[in-house]
Design a protein around this motif. Sequence first.
Motif, mmCIF file in Angstrom:
data_model
loop_
_atom_site.group_PDB
_atom_site.id
_atom_site.type_symbol
_atom_site.label_atom_id
_atom_site.label_comp_id
_atom_site.label_asym_id
_atom_site.label_seq_id
_atom_site.Cartn_x
_atom_site.Cartn_y
_atom_site.Cartn_z
ATOM 1 N N ASN A 66 0.872 -1.178 0.000
ATOM 2 C CA ASN A 66 0.000 0.000 0.000
ATOM 3 C C ASN A 66 0.911 1.232 0.000
ATOM 4 N N PRO A 67 1.416 1.621 -1.188
ATOM 5 C CA PRO A 67 2.405 2.699 -1.237
ATOM 6 C C PRO A 67 1.826 4.117 -1.175
ATOM 7 N N TRP A 68 0.504 4.287 -1.164
ATOM 8 C CA TRP A 68 -0.114 5.617 -1.169
ATOM 9 C C TRP A 68 -1.167 5.726 -0.083
ATOM 10 N N ARG A 69 -1.740 6.917 0.041
ATOM 11 C CA ARG A 69 -2.828 7.146 0.996
ATOM 12 C C ARG A 69 -4.055 6.335 0.601
ATOM 13 N N GLY A 70 -4.870 6.035 1.583
ATOM 14 C CA GLY A 70 -6.132 5.362 1.301
ATOM 15 C C GLY A 70 -5.979 3.869 1.148
ATOM 16 N N PRO A 71 -7.021 3.246 0.661
ATOM 17 C CA PRO A 71 -7.040 1.782 0.594
ATOM 18 C C PRO A 71 -6.365 1.193 -0.642
ATOM 19 N N ALA A 72 -5.741 2.017 -1.462
ATOM 20 C CA ALA A 72 -5.146 1.536 -2.715
ATOM 21 C C ALA A 72 -4.043 0.517 -2.447
ATOM 22 N N PRO A 93 12.044 -1.944 -9.805
ATOM 23 C CA PRO A 93 10.781 -2.056 -9.062
ATOM 24 C C PRO A 93 9.602 -1.657 -9.946
ATOM 25 N N HIS A 94 8.471 -2.290 -9.718
ATOM 26 C CA HIS A 94 7.251 -1.984 -10.457
ATOM 27 C C HIS A 94 6.053 -2.476 -9.663
ATOM 28 N N PHE A 95 4.886 -1.992 -10.043
ATOM 29 C CA PHE A 95 3.641 -2.373 -9.368
ATOM 30 C C PHE A 95 2.769 -3.159 -10.332
ATOM 31 N N LYS A 105 8.508 1.542 -6.066
ATOM 32 C CA LYS A 105 9.425 1.053 -5.033
ATOM 33 C C LYS A 105 9.267 -0.457 -4.904
ATOM 34 N N TYR A 106 10.257 -1.054 -4.266
ATOM 35 C CA TYR A 106 10.149 -2.468 -3.951
ATOM 36 C C TYR A 106 9.131 -2.637 -2.826
ATOM 37 N N ALA A 107 8.594 -3.827 -2.674
ATOM 38 C CA ALA A 107 7.552 -4.102 -1.685
ATOM 39 C C ALA A 107 7.985 -3.707 -0.280
ATOM 40 N N GLU A 108 9.239 -3.979 0.082
ATOM 41 C CA GLU A 108 9.731 -3.681 1.420
ATOM 42 C C GLU A 108 9.818 -2.172 1.705
ATOM 43 N N ASP A 109 9.906 -1.374 0.626
ATOM 44 C CA ASP A 109 10.042 0.076 0.774
ATOM 45 C C ASP A 109 8.694 0.798 0.726
ATOM 46 N N CYS A 110 7.627 0.067 0.588
ATOM 47 C CA CYS A 110 6.287 0.668 0.484
ATOM 48 C C CYS A 110 5.613 0.775 1.849
#
Length: 165
Positions: A88-94, A109-111, A156-161
């Motif tokens: 969840n790299p951003w605000r809200g439930p995204a 890194p990619h989503f 970002k990579y998953a660990e950095d999110c």
Amino acid sequence: MDITAVQAMMGSLKAATDISKALFDLKTTAEVQSKVIDIQRALLAAQSSALEATNAQFSLQERVRELESQLKNFEDWVQQEQRYGLANPWRGPAQVYALKKEHANGEEPHFLCTNCFHNRKRVILNPLTKDGWVHMVCPACKSDVTTGFRGVGAPKYAEDCVREG
């Protein structure tokens, strides 16, 4: 191979053998011709049964190849799935699936789209600005993830999110 077809073939061949043995006991041309016709019928029945058995075997071989391919695809997906983590790299439930550092193997890194990921597809989300806000859009299923930001920077990579609070 289909057991019924093999049994039918063996029965037809036995009948042909029995009829040919009976030919030696016949005295007239009409009796001989009748038995020759019976032999031909028995041989045709054996040939038909053999063809059915061959077709059944071919169908089974095709099904085995299909299943082996499905199994390989499943195993490949399990390996692919382990490379990503729900983030969840951003605000809200995204939420998105982000590549894990330990499984990057030099890949940037990619989503990934969560909808496509759950359908065993690896589809990278693309940033798109709408009404001044950045959305991450899936090119495959058209899913739209609102980031809540006017700019999001590089993935970002998953660990950095880790969300800040």
